[in-house]
Write a protein that holds these residues in place. Structure first.
Motif, PDB file in Angstrom:
ATOM      1  N   ASP A 113      29.780 -34.448   6.486  1.00 37.92           N
ATOM      2  CA  ASP A 113      28.836 -33.581   7.176  1.00 37.92           C
ATOM      3  C   ASP A 113      27.668 -34.438   7.650  1.00 37.92           C
ATOM      4  O   ASP A 113      27.410 -35.517   7.091  1.00 37.92           O
ATOM      5  CB  ASP A 113      28.332 -32.493   6.225  1.00 37.92           C
ATOM      6  N   LEU A 114      26.951 -33.971   8.650  1.00 37.04           N
ATOM      7  CA  LEU A 114      25.807 -34.704   9.172  1.00 37.04           C
ATOM      8  C   LEU A 114      24.801 -35.019   8.063  1.00 37.04           C
ATOM      9  O   LEU A 114      24.194 -36.095   8.040  1.00 37.04           O
ATOM     10  CB  LEU A 114      25.140 -33.891  10.285  1.00 37.04           C
ATOM     11  N   GLY A 115      24.653 -34.111   7.115  1.00 35.57           N
ATOM     12  CA  GLY A 115      23.723 -34.313   6.006  1.00 35.57           C
ATOM     13  C   GLY A 115      24.112 -35.436   5.061  1.00 35.57           C
ATOM     14  O   GLY A 115      23.303 -35.858   4.233  1.00 35.57           O
ATOM     15  N   ASP A 116      25.349 -35.942   5.162  1.00 39.55           N
ATOM     16  CA  ASP A 116      25.776 -37.072   4.336  1.00 39.55           C
ATOM     17  C   ASP A 116      25.254 -38.405   4.866  1.00 39.55           C
ATOM     18  O   ASP A 116      25.326 -39.421   4.171  1.00 39.55           O
ATOM     19  CB  ASP A 116      27.306 -37.147   4.254  1.00 39.55           C
ATOM     20  N   LEU A 117      24.748 -38.404   6.105  1.00 39.31           N
ATOM     21  CA  LEU A 117      24.188 -39.628   6.667  1.00 39.31           C
ATOM     22  C   LEU A 117      22.784 -39.842   6.106  1.00 39.31           C
ATOM     23  O   LEU A 117      22.046 -38.874   5.886  1.00 39.31           O
ATOM     24  CB  LEU A 117      24.127 -39.535   8.195  1.00 39.31           C
ATOM     25  N   PRO A 118      22.382 -41.089   5.889  1.00 37.61           N
ATOM     26  CA  PRO A 118      21.028 -41.356   5.389  1.00 37.61           C
ATOM     27  C   PRO A 118      19.968 -40.824   6.358  1.00 37.61           C
ATOM     28  O   PRO A 118      20.145 -40.886   7.588  1.00 37.61           O
ATOM     29  CB  PRO A 118      20.963 -42.880   5.306  1.00 37.61           C
ATOM     30  N   THR A 119      18.881 -40.330   5.811  1.00 36.50           N
ATOM     31  CA  THR A 119      17.801 -39.778   6.620  1.00 36.50           C
ATOM     32  C   THR A 119      17.297 -40.786   7.644  1.00 36.50           C
ATOM     33  O   THR A 119      17.063 -40.435   8.802  1.00 36.50           O
ATOM     34  CB  THR A 119      16.639 -39.318   5.719  1.00 36.50           C
ATOM     35  N   ASN A 120      17.149 -42.050   7.238  1.00 31.70           N
ATOM     36  CA  ASN A 120      16.637 -43.040   8.186  1.00 31.70           C
ATOM     37  C   ASN A 120      17.620 -43.264   9.341  1.00 31.70           C
ATOM     38  O   ASN A 120      17.201 -43.518  10.477  1.00 31.70           O
ATOM     39  CB  ASN A 120      16.265 -44.352   7.505  1.00 31.70           C
ATOM     40  N   PHE A 121      18.932 -43.135   9.096  1.00 34.99           N
ATOM     41  CA  PHE A 121      19.897 -43.282  10.182  1.00 34.99           C
ATOM     42  C   PHE A 121      19.809 -42.098  11.140  1.00 34.99           C
ATOM     43  O   PHE A 121      19.877 -42.266  12.360  1.00 34.99           O
ATOM     44  CB  PHE A 121      21.325 -43.440   9.652  1.00 34.99           C
ATOM     45  N   LEU A 122      19.632 -40.890  10.603  1.00 35.23           N
ATOM     46  CA  LEU A 122      19.455 -39.712  11.465  1.00 35.23           C
ATOM     47  C   LEU A 122      18.203 -39.861  12.331  1.00 35.23           C
ATOM     48  O   LEU A 122      18.206 -39.507  13.510  1.00 35.23           O
ATOM     49  CB  LEU A 122      19.379 -38.436  10.632  1.00 35.23           C
ATOM     50  N   GLU A 123      17.137 -40.432  11.752  1.00 30.38           N
ATOM     51  CA  GLU A 123      15.922 -40.671  12.530  1.00 30.38           C
ATOM     52  C   GLU A 123      16.174 -41.713  13.624  1.00 30.38           C
ATOM     53  O   GLU A 123      15.624 -41.607  14.727  1.00 30.38           O
ATOM     54  CB  GLU A 123      14.784 -41.099  11.609  1.00 30.38           C
ATOM     55  N   GLU A 124      17.018 -42.719  13.338  1.00 31.55           N
ATOM     56  CA  GLU A 124      17.392 -43.690  14.363  1.00 31.55           C
ATOM     57  C   GLU A 124      18.182 -43.015  15.481  1.00 31.55           C
ATOM     58  O   GLU A 124      17.982 -43.329  16.660  1.00 31.55           O
ATOM     59  CB  GLU A 124      18.212 -44.833  13.758  1.00 31.55           C
ATOM     60  N   LEU A 125      19.085 -42.089  15.123  1.00 33.61           N
ATOM     61  CA  LEU A 125      19.816 -41.343  16.147  1.00 33.61           C
ATOM     62  C   LEU A 125      18.855 -40.505  16.989  1.00 33.61           C
ATOM     63  O   LEU A 125      18.978 -40.456  18.216  1.00 33.61           O
ATOM     64  CB  LEU A 125      20.889 -40.446  15.527  1.00 33.61           C
ATOM     65  N   ASP A 126      17.880 -39.850  16.335  1.00 30.07           N
ATOM     66  CA  ASP A 126      16.864 -39.091  17.074  1.00 30.07           C
ATOM     67  C   ASP A 126      16.201 -40.000  18.104  1.00 30.07           C
ATOM     68  O   ASP A 126      16.082 -39.645  19.279  1.00 30.07           O
ATOM     69  CB  ASP A 126      15.768 -38.565  16.141  1.00 30.07           C
ATOM     70  N   SER A 144      17.622 -29.897  18.123  1.00 28.33           N
ATOM     71  CA  SER A 144      18.072 -29.575  16.771  1.00 28.33           C
ATOM     72  C   SER A 144      19.271 -30.429  16.398  1.00 28.33           C
ATOM     73  O   SER A 144      19.969 -30.956  17.257  1.00 28.33           O
ATOM     74  CB  SER A 144      18.437 -28.085  16.650  1.00 28.33           C
ATOM     75  N   ARG A 145      19.460 -30.558  15.090  1.00 27.24           N
ATOM     76  CA  ARG A 145      20.669 -31.151  14.531  1.00 27.24           C
ATOM     77  C   ARG A 145      21.463 -30.012  13.923  1.00 27.24           C
ATOM     78  O   ARG A 145      20.895 -29.085  13.352  1.00 27.24           O
ATOM     79  CB  ARG A 145      20.332 -32.140  13.412  1.00 27.24           C
ATOM     80  N   HIS A 146      22.791 -30.121  14.022  1.00 27.77           N
ATOM     81  CA  HIS A 146      23.640 -29.048  13.500  1.00 27.77           C
ATOM     82  C   HIS A 146      24.609 -29.606  12.465  1.00 27.77           C
ATOM     83  O   HIS A 146      25.247 -30.635  12.693  1.00 27.77           O
ATOM     84  CB  HIS A 146      24.422 -28.383  14.636  1.00 27.77           C
ATOM     85  N   THR A 147      24.738 -28.901  11.375  1.00 25.90           N
ATOM     86  CA  THR A 147      25.699 -29.260  10.341  1.00 25.90           C
ATOM     87  C   THR A 147      27.113 -29.044  10.865  1.00 25.90           C
ATOM     88  O   THR A 147      27.306 -28.467  11.944  1.00 25.90           O
ATOM     89  CB  THR A 147      25.507 -28.387   9.092  1.00 25.90           C
ATOM     90  N   LEU A 148      28.094 -29.436  10.086  1.00 23.78           N
ATOM     91  CA  LEU A 148      29.490 -29.211  10.471  1.00 23.78           C
ATOM     92  C   LEU A 148      29.764 -27.723  10.632  1.00 23.78           C
ATOM     93  O   LEU A 148      30.385 -27.298  11.607  1.00 23.78           O
ATOM     94  CB  LEU A 148      30.440 -29.830   9.440  1.00 23.78           C
ATOM     95  N   ALA A 149      29.288 -26.899   9.711  1.00 21.79           N
ATOM     96  CA  ALA A 149      29.527 -25.449   9.805  1.00 21.79           C
ATOM     97  C   ALA A 149      28.901 -24.875  11.070  1.00 21.79           C
ATOM     98  O   ALA A 149      29.524 -24.060  11.764  1.00 21.79           O
ATOM     99  CB  ALA A 149      28.972 -24.742   8.567  1.00 21.79           C
ATOM    100  N   GLU A 150      27.685 -25.286  11.399  1.00 22.59           N
ATOM    101  CA  GLU A 150      27.030 -24.799  12.608  1.00 22.59           C
ATOM    102  C   GLU A 150      27.751 -25.293  13.862  1.00 22.59           C
ATOM    103  O   GLU A 150      27.891 -24.558  14.842  1.00 22.59           O
ATOM    104  CB  GLU A 150      25.571 -25.258  12.631  1.00 22.59           C
ATOM    105  N   THR A 151      28.247 -26.529  13.814  1.00 22.13           N
ATOM    106  CA  THR A 151      28.986 -27.084  14.946  1.00 22.13           C
ATOM    107  C   THR A 151      30.309 -26.353  15.121  1.00 22.13           C
ATOM    108  O   THR A 151      30.701 -26.043  16.244  1.00 22.13           O
ATOM    109  CB  THR A 151      29.200 -28.598  14.747  1.00 22.13           C
ATOM    110  N   ARG A 152      31.006 -26.075  14.022  1.00 20.77           N
ATOM    111  CA  ARG A 152      32.261 -25.306  14.107  1.00 20.77           C
ATOM    112  C   ARG A 152      32.019 -23.967  14.793  1.00 20.77           C
ATOM    113  O   ARG A 152      32.796 -23.551  15.643  1.00 20.77           O
ATOM    114  CB  ARG A 152      32.816 -25.040  12.714  1.00 20.77           C
ATOM    115  N   ALA A 153      30.945 -23.283  14.401  1.00 21.63           N
ATOM    116  CA  ALA A 153      30.634 -21.985  14.993  1.00 21.63           C
ATOM    117  C   ALA A 153      30.386 -22.114  16.490  1.00 21.63           C
ATOM    118  O   ALA A 153      30.869 -21.295  17.279  1.00 21.63           O
ATOM    119  CB  ALA A 153      29.425 -21.364  14.290  1.00 21.63           C
ATOM    120  N   ALA A 154      29.667 -23.151  16.889  1.00 22.92           N
ATOM    121  CA  ALA A 154      29.386 -23.361  18.318  1.00 22.92           C
ATOM    122  C   ALA A 154      30.661 -23.716  19.075  1.00 22.92           C
ATOM    123  O   ALA A 154      30.888 -23.229  20.191  1.00 22.92           O
ATOM    124  CB  ALA A 154      28.343 -24.457  18.498  1.00 22.92           C
ATOM    125  N   LEU A 155      31.532 -24.541  18.498  1.00 27.12           N
ATOM    126  CA  LEU A 155      32.769 -24.943  19.171  1.00 27.12           C
ATOM    127  C   LEU A 155      33.769 -23.798  19.274  1.00 27.12           C
ATOM    128  O   LEU A 155      34.571 -23.758  20.193  1.00 27.12           O
ATOM    129  CB  LEU A 155      33.433 -26.120  18.447  1.00 27.12           C
TER     130      LEU A 155
END
Length: 158
Positions: A113-126, A144-155
């Protein structure tokens, strides 16, 4: 969705290898074209491409960033596991960018899930997403960032 997709597995065609500052686009006939060079000092943080069989908000194929340790090549197909997504504001439009890992890269098995990535890496992606179009004079914001569950719902609605 095609037979290659579930709500968390997608096939991505690489257009831009990890680390590149050159942006390439694949034409409908399959030829690869140089589009532009990215502004700023940062290259793509993963292989960047599009999802086969899924459209983005702009009518083009849905964009995806594949996180891996070594870059591949333009035109390579990768079966990926979706971790989540980013919703970007690009001028007056919104664009979704899937964040994925290769399904067959066992060094990435711990990422589910997106939340498994380190916070500093997510900030680098931002930071990457906010600056990668700076030479185009288009303001990009991470809405916004979306978790896997939120992404599944959108897809599921595509």
């Amino acid at each position: 969705m095609t037979e290659h997709h579930t709500l968390d597995r997608v096939d991505v065609v690489v257009e831009i290898p990890r680390g590149s500052r050159n942006k390439y686009e694949q034409a409908e006939d399959g030829t690869m074209w140089f589009d532009r060079r990215l502004g700023g000092p940062t290259g793509f943080p993963g292989d960047y491409g599009y999802v086969l069989g899924l459209d983005g908000e702009d009518g083009d194929s849905l964009d995806a960033l594949v996180l891996l340790d070594e870059p591949t090549f333009p035109g390579i197909h990768i079966r990926c596991r979706v971790l989540g997504s980013y919703l970007l504001g690009v001028g007056d439009l919104q664009e979704t960018k899937l964040i994925c890992v290769p399904e067959h890269d066992h060094h990435q098995d711990h990422l589910q899930d997106l939340g498994d990535l380190p916070t500093n890496f997510l900030e680098e992606l931002d930071s990457f997403f906010e600056t990668y179009r700076m030479l185009e004079q288009k303001g990009v914001t991470v809405e916004s960032r979306h978790t896997l569950a939120e992404t599944r719902a959108a897809l599921s609605g595509r």
